[in-house]
Design an enzyme around this catalytic site. Structure first.
Site, PDB file in Angstrom:
ATOM      1  N   LYS A   1      -7.757   1.321  -2.940  1.00 48.56           N
ATOM      2  CA  LYS A   1      -7.402   0.930  -1.568  1.00 48.56           C
ATOM      3  C   LYS A   1      -7.513   2.110  -0.615  1.00 48.56           C
ATOM      4  CE  LYS A   1      -5.573  -1.266   1.975  1.00 48.56           C
ATOM      5  NZ  LYS A   1      -4.235  -1.851   2.002  1.00 48.56           N
TER       6      LYS A   1
ATOM      7  N   THR B   1       0.869  -1.177   0.000  1.00 55.99           N
ATOM      8  CA  THR B   1       0.000   0.000   0.000  1.00 55.99           C
ATOM      9  C   THR B   1       0.907   1.229   0.000  1.00 55.99           C
ATOM     10  OG1 THR B   1      -1.782  -1.135   1.168  1.00 55.99           O
ATOM     11  CG2 THR B   1      -1.780   1.271   1.245  1.00 55.99           C
TER      12      THR B   1
END
Length: 636
Positions: free
Chosen positions: A508, A433
């Site tokens: 995300k 991420t």
């Protein structure tokens, strides 16, 4: 073979089931014979299409022949059933993926194995006698042979309804639910078959008459509302809260079924539903259950009660309202070396970053038969993974290089090292991420080297990484996504292709911005309920089935002892650490600044988590530990 007739007529390959006294139930030998015919006809230019039908008036196929499974299973031999299912599921996949038209004529009862045989073909014809259903939960099993694929694709919540109640679909319902394509009166079927045989052209079917009305279509709004729950308990709560005839009928049907089977069925449908669904993904997930169902489920007891002793009084392992989530998860864990094998080529994989998330992800890939080389700066490794001394060495000769790294700066450095070592045609798959700008910069670097890159951050935490239930949000080229897709199916339950490079990271951070905001609101509401004298149990019972419903409440409740087990029940030891939520919220607000987007709630969540982690006691605790924080605070 007396149970099945296989022959070529005109331009058609023909398969006819010939055990009408047994309602044409499939045996292992019938599955193998069907597969052999498909293999032979695939490259036979004389065969332009295939016809599937069955003798007798009562059934096309009412399921599989399970008596031998019971005999061998009760003797402790689970391998017979496992081998049968492996071969049957491989046949189901070939039917669904066959390059030539397959026309199935589905009359009478079409259940279980009959759906697997005739329900995945390119052209599925039903008539006035057709009654299609998936009744597996009534015998302690789950909808299989690709049944979960069909249920997950059904409109609205019909999949949940049909899978949990085994409701029979007439021709109109079958077409509405996606289990069939065309309706013709059965008196017309002989002429249709002959026209297909004579021409070898699917156009010989002509225009189909309008199908009968679908009662399910009329009932669907109510069914969608009643079966909208996340888990079995949620669905039962919704049904019990309704006084409708549909709810009463559904509860009556579900009361007869194996509770574990229904809970697993619901979880399977939810995992599969979405754009990443394929027949192979569904069959592989089903096989995880099949492999375990005789030893750890209710299948043998269900067969005993329904087929052997016929007392219709099964003694299920669980009460209707007491199916532990861990038992559901255990049935659906990846099988490693026993994973259903569709004979696809294994890949060479380089895995860089073997921390808490990366190590179990790499181990799952190795257990699935792929060759995995791994590198981590801390020297950690994973089961089945061959350790190498550098990231570049992990990348050499790899079809796919997977990275799981702390931030965008490190990703850029690693990419610069591995891209020069990667073979042409390889894919760099980043599951970290990171910020959107870094993801897009690395994608451009890959393109400059004649390679392709995917940004594929994950949701599901360490538990999801270990269980193979992660969700991947993927950005990048279509071809790269297609190459990585088999790996997503091993490491996770869903992979959503969100568009070009960077869009996976965008999805995300937007998702986790919602999660951060809703968790804060959920914790605030519990703290307020405490001070108003409302019990936490009552709070949960109301909100989890009403307009306050959210993942933070229903699946990850921050109040200990309430709802499904969560980190709150383990002294807030992190499933998803507060500092990781802080990282994601910072990424969301960085992206909002770059995109000139107004996100006041996201900014407020960032400010609260920054204070919680950096100035208070949040570091090292789960992000749901906001609740004890609010408990101790007043209005000022």
């Amino acid at each position: 073979m007396p149970d099945i007739q296989i022959r070529t007529e005109g331009h058609a390959g023909r398969i006819t089931l010939t055990r009408p006294k047994a309602l044409n139930a499939l045996t292992w030998e019938m599955c193998l014979a069907t597969e052999a015919a498909l293999d032979a006809w695939r490259a036979d230019d004389r065969v332009r299409l295939i016809l599937l039908d069955a003798e007798g008036d009562r059934a096309f196929c009412a399921g599989g022949d399970i008596a031998e499974m019971y005999r061998t299973g009760t003797a402790g031999d689970f391998d017979y059933g496992r081998a049968f299912w492996r071969d049957e599921y491989r046949m189901n996949a070939k039917l669904a993926e066959f390059p030539k038209p397959i026309v199935s004529f589905l009359h009478g009862f079409v259940m279980g194995g009959g759906v697997g045989l005739g329900g995945h073909c390119s052209h599925r014809i039903v008539g006035g006698s057709t009654q299609i259903s998936m009744p597996e939960c009534s015998i302690g099993f789950v909808p299989d042979v690709g049944g979960s694929y069909s249920l997950a694709r059904a409109p609205g919540r019909l999949g949940e309804y049909l899978g949990l109640t085994a409701t029979r679909m007439g021709p109109g319902d079958a077409i509405h639910a996606g289990f069939a394509d065309r309706f013709y009166p059965e008196a017309d079927w002989p002429a249709l078959k002959q026209a297909l045989i004579d021409t070898g052209d699917i156009a010989a079917l002509g225009d189909a008459p309008a199908p009968p009305d679908s009662p399910l279509a009329a009932q669907q709004p109510e069914i969608d509302a009643l079966f909208a729950g996340e888990g079995l308990g949620d669905v039962l709560n919704l049904l019990r809260a309704s006084d409708s005839a549909i709810a009463a009928s559904a509860l009556k049907a579900m009361a007869r079924n194996a509770p574990l089977s229904m809970a697993v069925t619901l979880e399977m449908i939810h995992r599969l539903r979405g754009p990443s669904l394929t027949i192979r993904k569904a069959l592989e997930l089903e096989y995880r259950v099949s492999h375990r169902i005789m030893q750890h489920g209710d299948f043998l007891e269900g067969i005993r009660a329904a087929i052997i002793d016929k007392d219709r009084s099964p003694k299920w392992r669980h009460a209707l309202d007491a199916v532990p989530a861990v038992d559901v998860s255990r049935m659906l864990l990846p099988l490693g070396a026993d994973t259903l094998d569709f004979k696809e080529r294994t890949m060479q994989i380089g895995f860089i970053g073997l921390g808490n998330m990366g190590a179990p992800m790499a181990a799952n890939l190795a257990r699935a038969g792929h060759s995995v080389k791994g590198f981590d700066t801390a020297g950690t490794t994973a089961e089945g993974v061959t350790p190498v001394p550098s990231a570049a060495e992990a990348a050499e000769g790899a079809d796919v290089v997977i990275t799981m790294l702390p931030n965008g700066e490190i990703l850029r450095r690693v990419a610069a090292e591995v891209l020069t070592a990667m073979d042409k045609g390889a894919v760099l798959l980043d599951c970290s991420t990171v910020d959107v700008a870094s993801a897009r910069a690395v994608a451009q670097q890959a393109e400059d080297h004649g390679l392709q890159a995917l940004d594929a951050p994950v949701s599901g935490g360490v538990g999801g990484a270990a269980a193979g239930t992660l969700t991947f949000m993927v950005g990048g080229p279509d071809a790269a996504f297609a190459k990585a897709k088999p790996l997503f199916e091993i490491m996770g339950q869903k992979a959503v292709h969100c568009g070009p490079a960077g869009n996976g990271q965008a999805a995300k951070i937007c998702n986790n911005m919602i999660l951060g905001v809703t968790m804060i609101a959920t914790c605030e509401a519990f703290a307020l309920a405490d001070k108003l004298g409302l019990s936490r149990e009552a709070m949960f019972d109301v909100v989890s089935t009403s307009s306050g419903y959210s993942w933070s409440m229903n699946a990850y409740c921050p109040a200990p002892g309430v709802g499904p087990k969560s980190p709150a029940d383990n002294d807030y030891k992190p499933g998803f650490a507060a500092e990781l939520m802080l990282k994601d919220l910072r990424l969301s607000q960085q992206a909002a600044t770059e995109a000139d987007a107004d996100t006041p709630m996201g900014q407020a969540a960032l400010d609260l988590y920054r204070r919680f982690v950096e100035d208070e006691d949040g570091k090292g605790r789960d992000f749901s530990a906001m609740l004890p924080r609010f408990e101790k605070r007043g209005r000022g």
